[in-house]
Scaffold this motif. Structure first.
Motif, mmCIF file in Angstrom:
data_model
loop_
_atom_site.group_PDB
_atom_site.id
_atom_site.type_symbol
_atom_site.label_atom_id
_atom_site.label_comp_id
_atom_site.label_asym_id
_atom_site.label_seq_id
_atom_site.Cartn_x
_atom_site.Cartn_y
_atom_site.Cartn_z
ATOM 1 N N VAL A 1 -9.572 2.619 -0.574
ATOM 2 C CA VAL A 1 -10.172 1.367 -1.037
ATOM 3 C C VAL A 1 -10.315 1.347 -2.548
ATOM 4 N N GLY A 2 -10.793 2.439 -3.119
ATOM 5 C CA GLY A 2 -11.041 2.462 -4.551
ATOM 6 C C GLY A 2 -9.796 2.369 -5.402
ATOM 7 N N TYR A 3 -8.697 2.981 -4.945
ATOM 8 C CA TYR A 3 -7.467 2.934 -5.757
ATOM 9 C C TYR A 3 -6.388 2.079 -5.110
ATOM 10 N N VAL A 4 -5.992 2.435 -3.887
ATOM 11 C CA VAL A 4 -4.897 1.707 -3.242
ATOM 12 C C VAL A 4 -5.302 0.259 -2.980
ATOM 13 N N GLY A 5 -6.514 0.059 -2.464
ATOM 14 C CA GLY A 5 -6.961 -1.300 -2.173
ATOM 15 C C GLY A 5 -7.016 -2.174 -3.413
ATOM 16 N N ARG A 6 -7.510 -1.637 -4.514
ATOM 17 C CA ARG A 6 -7.586 -2.422 -5.757
ATOM 18 C C ARG A 6 -6.210 -2.730 -6.319
ATOM 19 N N SER A 7 -5.248 -1.880 -6.056
ATOM 20 C CA SER A 7 -3.904 -2.139 -6.565
ATOM 21 C C SER A 7 -3.177 -3.232 -5.791
ATOM 22 N N LEU A 8 -3.747 -3.691 -4.669
ATOM 23 C CA LEU A 8 -3.099 -4.723 -3.853
ATOM 24 C C LEU A 8 -3.554 -6.139 -4.207
ATOM 25 N N THR A 9 -4.456 -6.270 -5.174
ATOM 26 C CA THR A 9 -5.045 -7.581 -5.434
ATOM 27 C C THR A 9 -4.012 -8.618 -5.856
ATOM 28 N N ARG A 10 -3.082 -8.248 -6.719
ATOM 29 C CA ARG A 10 -2.082 -9.217 -7.170
ATOM 30 C C ARG A 10 -1.151 -9.620 -6.031
ATOM 31 N N THR A 11 -0.744 -8.645 -5.226
ATOM 32 C CA THR A 11 0.143 -8.950 -4.097
ATOM 33 C C THR A 11 -0.544 -9.852 -3.086
ATOM 34 N N PRO B 1 1.629 9.123 -8.440
ATOM 35 C CA PRO B 1 0.996 10.424 -8.711
ATOM 36 C C PRO B 1 -0.525 10.363 -8.716
ATOM 37 N N ALA B 2 -1.101 9.216 -9.018
ATOM 38 C CA ALA B 2 -2.552 9.120 -9.070
ATOM 39 C C ALA B 2 -3.177 9.400 -7.705
ATOM 40 N N VAL B 3 -2.513 8.977 -6.635
ATOM 41 C CA VAL B 3 -3.051 9.219 -5.292
ATOM 42 C C VAL B 3 -3.021 10.705 -4.978
ATOM 43 N N GLU B 4 -1.937 11.363 -5.351
ATOM 44 C CA GLU B 4 -1.860 12.812 -5.130
ATOM 45 C C GLU B 4 -2.906 13.545 -5.950
ATOM 46 N N ALA B 5 -3.156 13.066 -7.151
ATOM 47 C CA ALA B 5 -4.190 13.683 -7.986
ATOM 48 C C ALA B 5 -5.570 13.503 -7.361
ATOM 49 N N LEU B 6 -5.829 12.340 -6.802
ATOM 50 C CA LEU B 6 -7.117 12.115 -6.135
ATOM 51 C C LEU B 6 -7.296 13.043 -4.943
ATOM 52 N N MET C 1 -5.892 16.019 -4.574
ATOM 53 C CA MET C 1 -6.071 17.384 -5.063
ATOM 54 C C MET C 1 -7.483 17.599 -5.604
ATOM 55 N N GLN C 2 -8.108 16.522 -6.112
ATOM 56 C CA GLN C 2 -9.477 16.635 -6.606
ATOM 57 C C GLN C 2 -10.510 16.596 -5.477
ATOM 58 N N GLY C 3 -10.042 16.389 -4.255
ATOM 59 C CA GLY C 3 -10.951 16.380 -3.120
ATOM 60 C C GLY C 3 -11.679 15.076 -2.907
ATOM 61 N N GLU C 4 -11.119 13.980 -3.434
ATOM 62 C CA GLU C 4 -11.756 12.685 -3.229
ATOM 63 C C GLU C 4 -11.680 12.286 -1.756
ATOM 64 N N THR C 5 -12.649 11.530 -1.311
ATOM 65 C CA THR C 5 -12.686 11.095 0.079
ATOM 66 C C THR C 5 -11.563 10.105 0.365
ATOM 67 N N TRP C 6 -11.224 9.984 1.640
ATOM 68 C CA TRP C 6 -10.177 9.039 2.031
ATOM 69 C C TRP C 6 -10.584 7.610 1.689
ATOM 70 N N TRP C 7 -11.867 7.304 1.859
ATOM 71 C CA TRP C 7 -12.339 5.956 1.576
ATOM 72 C C TRP C 7 -12.153 5.609 0.099
ATOM 73 N N ARG C 8 -12.469 6.540 -0.783
ATOM 74 C CA ARG C 8 -12.321 6.275 -2.216
ATOM 75 C C ARG C 8 -10.854 6.120 -2.588
ATOM 76 N N THR C 9 -9.996 6.909 -1.965
ATOM 77 C CA THR C 9 -8.567 6.792 -2.266
ATOM 78 C C THR C 9 -7.994 5.499 -1.714
ATOM 79 N N ALA D 1 0.822 -1.204 0.000
ATOM 80 C CA ALA D 1 0.000 0.000 0.000
ATOM 81 C C ALA D 1 0.862 1.264 0.000
ATOM 82 N N ALA D 2 2.004 1.239 0.671
ATOM 83 C CA ALA D 2 2.888 2.403 0.682
ATOM 84 C C ALA D 2 3.421 2.689 -0.714
ATOM 85 N N GLU D 3 3.733 1.628 -1.467
ATOM 86 C CA GLU D 3 4.201 1.830 -2.846
ATOM 87 C C GLU D 3 3.092 2.415 -3.713
ATOM 88 N N ALA D 4 1.858 1.914 -3.543
ATOM 89 C CA ALA D 4 0.738 2.445 -4.321
ATOM 90 C C ALA D 4 0.405 3.875 -3.912
#
Length: 268
Positions: free
Chosen positions: A172-182, A155-160, A162-170, A148-151
């Motif tokens: 679970v929606g992005y970081v959590g999905r990027s952990l599926t292979r690991t 830059p996508a997390v920083e962009a999220l 800056m767009q004001g996305e909620t912590w949950w969306r960042t 999760a630290a690598e994900a």
């Protein structure tokens, strides 16, 4: 890849089917026989006290397989939020509060912890699953945190943010999905370790009755008569090995199928 998936499905499917459907197909135990050899209504012979080995195999998978699957799922259910929150938080005190107790627990040998708890009280199947999950949470949480630290550094997390996305969306929606292979790669190996712990605990009489119909208990009960009645030892042992091998083959096949393809950059 297809052959690996098919082989993994067969190896893992047979023990799972026996664990889930075996008690429904076992029926009432037949009369005990004095002969160890197969025959006379006993396809795998009888054990050292005259019980039908095949009947014991049908009944003995649920206590091992279901406890191992429940412990693995519970370990990830707790380790996932701990690792993700620790990786995404900007508060050092919160990260220390979450991870340092896990480091202390990680320093204690898992089997020793199970033996210490078993010495204090006699755990049942549910308590054994909880205990095995507890000793797997620290290692799983560290793996989740590292991935999760690598994900989170992308830059996508920083962009999220800056767009004001909620912590949950960042988280679970992005970081959590990027952990599926690991997590998928780790799940196959972790299930093997969990099965080893559950089978070892049952082998030592922890979590099950000494005369229970359990694959690990069957190995312990009949190992002294291995040369006289090998099926009572080989069949439950091979079923445990087949489940772990098949699960890892399935994970490898799925990860190979979903491997991201590398596209070479277009020359300027």
């Amino acid at each position: 890849m297809r052959s690996r998936f098919a082989l993994g499905a067969v190896l893992a499917g047979a023990p799972l089917a026996l664990a889930l459907l075996g008690p429904l197909l076992a029926g009432a135990p037949g009369p005990r026989a004095a002969s160890f050899a197969p025959g006379g209504g006993h396809p795998l012979g009888t054990d050292f006290v005259g019980r039908d080995v095949w009947h014991q195999v049908l009944l003995g998978g649920r206590s091992v397989v279901l406890v191992a699957l429940a412990a693995t799922a519970l370990a990830y259910l707790i380790a996932f939020p701990l690792g993700v929150v620790s990786a995404l938080t900007h508060r050092t005190w919160l990260e220390e509060l979450l991870m340092r107790p896990l480091d202390v627990l990680l320093a204690v040998p898992s089997l020793l912890l199970i033996l210490l708890v078993a010495a204090a009280f006699t755990p049942g199947a549910a308590a054994l699953a909880l205990l095995v999950a507890l000793v797997n949470i620290p290692d799983a949480a560290r793996i989740v945190r590292a991935a999760a630290a690598e994900a989170a550094s992308r830059p996508a997390v920083e962009a999220l943010r800056m767009q004001g996305e909620t912590w949950w969306r960042t988280a679970v929606g992005y970081v959590g999905r990027s952990l599926t292979r690991t997590l998928a790669a780790d799940a196959g190996v972790r299930l093997t370790g969990v099965l080893y712990l559950v089978a070892t605990a049952a082998f030592l009489g922890i979590g099950v009755e000494p005369d229970a119909a359990d694959w690990a208990v069957m190995v312990d009960r009949n190992r002294t008569g291995l040369l006289v009645q090998p099926w009572a030892v080989f069949v439950p042992a091979l079923l445990i090995v087949a489940l772990t091998t098949g699960a890892n083959l399935l994970v490898d096949a799925v990860l190979e199928k979903r491997k991201p393809t590398w596209i070479p950059p277009t020359p300027a």
